[in-house]
Design an enzyme around this catalytic site. Sequence first.
Site, PDB file in Angstrom:
ATOM      1  CG  HIS A 270       1.527  10.118  -1.362  1.00 42.17           C
ATOM      2  ND1 HIS A 270       0.525   9.491  -1.065  1.00 42.17           N
ATOM      3  CD2 HIS A 270       2.499   9.024  -1.335  1.00 42.17           C
ATOM      4  CE1 HIS A 270       0.708   8.260  -1.191  1.00 42.17           C
ATOM      5  NE2 HIS A 270       2.063   7.991  -1.245  1.00 42.17           N
ATOM      6  CD  GLU A 271       6.361   9.284  -2.612  1.00 41.25           C
ATOM      7  OE1 GLU A 271       6.754   8.715  -1.756  1.00 41.25           O
ATOM      8  OE2 GLU A 271       5.582   9.049  -3.387  1.00 41.25           O
ATOM      9  CG  HIS A 274       5.305   6.877   1.905  1.00 36.36           C
ATOM     10  ND1 HIS A 274       4.685   5.916   2.488  1.00 36.36           N
ATOM     11  CD2 HIS A 274       4.733   7.204   0.869  1.00 36.36           C
ATOM     12  CE1 HIS A 274       3.811   5.378   1.845  1.00 36.36           C
ATOM     13  NE2 HIS A 274       3.721   6.487   0.653  1.00 36.36           N
ATOM     14  CD  GLU A 300       0.168   4.422  -0.096  1.00 40.01           C
ATOM     15  OE1 GLU A 300       1.347   4.134  -0.007  1.00 40.01           O
ATOM     16  OE2 GLU A 300       0.044   5.277  -0.889  1.00 40.01           O
TER      17      GLU A 300
END
Length: 506
Positions: A270-271, A274, A300
């Site tokens: 997830h990170e 980003h 997101e």
Amino acid sequence: MDAVTSPAAYSELVQRIQRARTLGSVSDLLGWDEQVNLPPGAAEQRAAQLAVMAEVQHAADSDARIGALLAELEANPAALNGDQAAVVRQARKDYDRATRLPPEFVREKAAQGSRGYHAWARARAADDFASYVPVLEKNLELARREAAYLGRGDAPYDYMLDEHDPGLTAAVVDRLFSELKRDLVPLVREITQSPRAEVARRTAARLTGFPAAGQRDFLREVTERIGFDYQRGRIDVSLHPFCSGSGSDVRMTTRYREDQPLDALFGSIHETGHGLYEQGLPAAHLGTALGIHAGMAMHESQSRLWENQVARSRAFWRCFEPRFRELFPAQTAVVNSDELHLAINAVEPTLIRVEADEVTYNLHIVLRFELEKRLFAGELAVRDLPAAWRTAARELLGLEPANDREGVLQDVHWSGGGFGYFPSYCLGNMIAAQLWARVQVLRPGLEDDFARGDFTWLLGWLREHIHSQGRRYPALELVRRVTGEDLSPRHLVAYLRKRYGGLYLG
Ligand code: ZN
């Protein structure tokens, strides 16, 4: 770029914006360090450093020279090309925000933010919502006043939404979320009532005893393979995972739990989503509208796309499962490939947002949006929030909190006045699903790439169509340009039905 009549004014504006942004990046780095490395006794010293940096940055952001340059450039809009106009528009917004809030208001808000955080932490620990009521009432009042200072007193909630996602309004979110709710609530019921749901939970619980060192090696290999550039970023450990920094210095964090090995892995992916976005922004334009992200929903969408659509897919695990088993032979011996896939896609309704899976997560956001909207419209009083929360949780999640810790007191956001942020999470899921539908049309064999461990086509496409665009367009317009249609929840519902319907309802 086309010719402009005042190139000097434009270059000076860009120079000043970029200098202010560089100051901001120093504060970001201090903030990262605070969460990753800070010795326990250094908290006050760090707070003092951050306070000085905030002052210096505010002075740079509100420099009257920027105002003069903006006035000059705005007086002759025809002289600006599209890119320059976007830069000037964003600079005007930032300048107004830096100059139109009275210093007393800024001080009052900062003090209230810190008080609010501690009041929330105490109220949550004691399950005492009543003690938190005055804090939330004050935060709402401050939000309304802030909107009024920026000329949006008529629509304070729209102002809050626009702060996170330029161009977004409550009416748009309302329409998207109503449609999503209509289709998602029944799907969630079907999935969670399926006997497979219990099997998935039990299977996930069998994955225990994964040493942190092995988890770290594995997630490093995975995130590097999907494209994170470790020459221009790093990953460390913090209490709450996050991603900060940009350009050639992106800092991600994760945390390891030996009995929940999928947490650190998917959290890191997830990170990484980003981080890939930040690494893909045009470096020469960092800080201006051409080199910053298009808002939190778009941000997101990047993290969710890699975490969910890509990394929870069967094809992804065709590539990485052998290595996962090689690193953890005993721990993974308790599940076969099908079971591992089911555990990776376990669905369980929970009252706690941060523990929610990707199917039910969206309903947690719909709940918060509906309450925020009613608070700002004056239709719901702060003291009535707990009851409204319980009703909404029952309606949306089919669960009722036994206390306010599992309900209205669970999130930190409102304690610091962070209204209007929650919708970005769910809009990000919608955008991710719509981008996913689009790339599958453009490249039907995309998942075969993943099975071979090749993510270059997908990352290249995102780089070209999303990352390199910066904030030229509002996020919803960018979605329209890239996918050929307005943002709609139907892609998210179709994606969830396909993946989870296949696993749970087949
Ligand atoms: Zn995120």
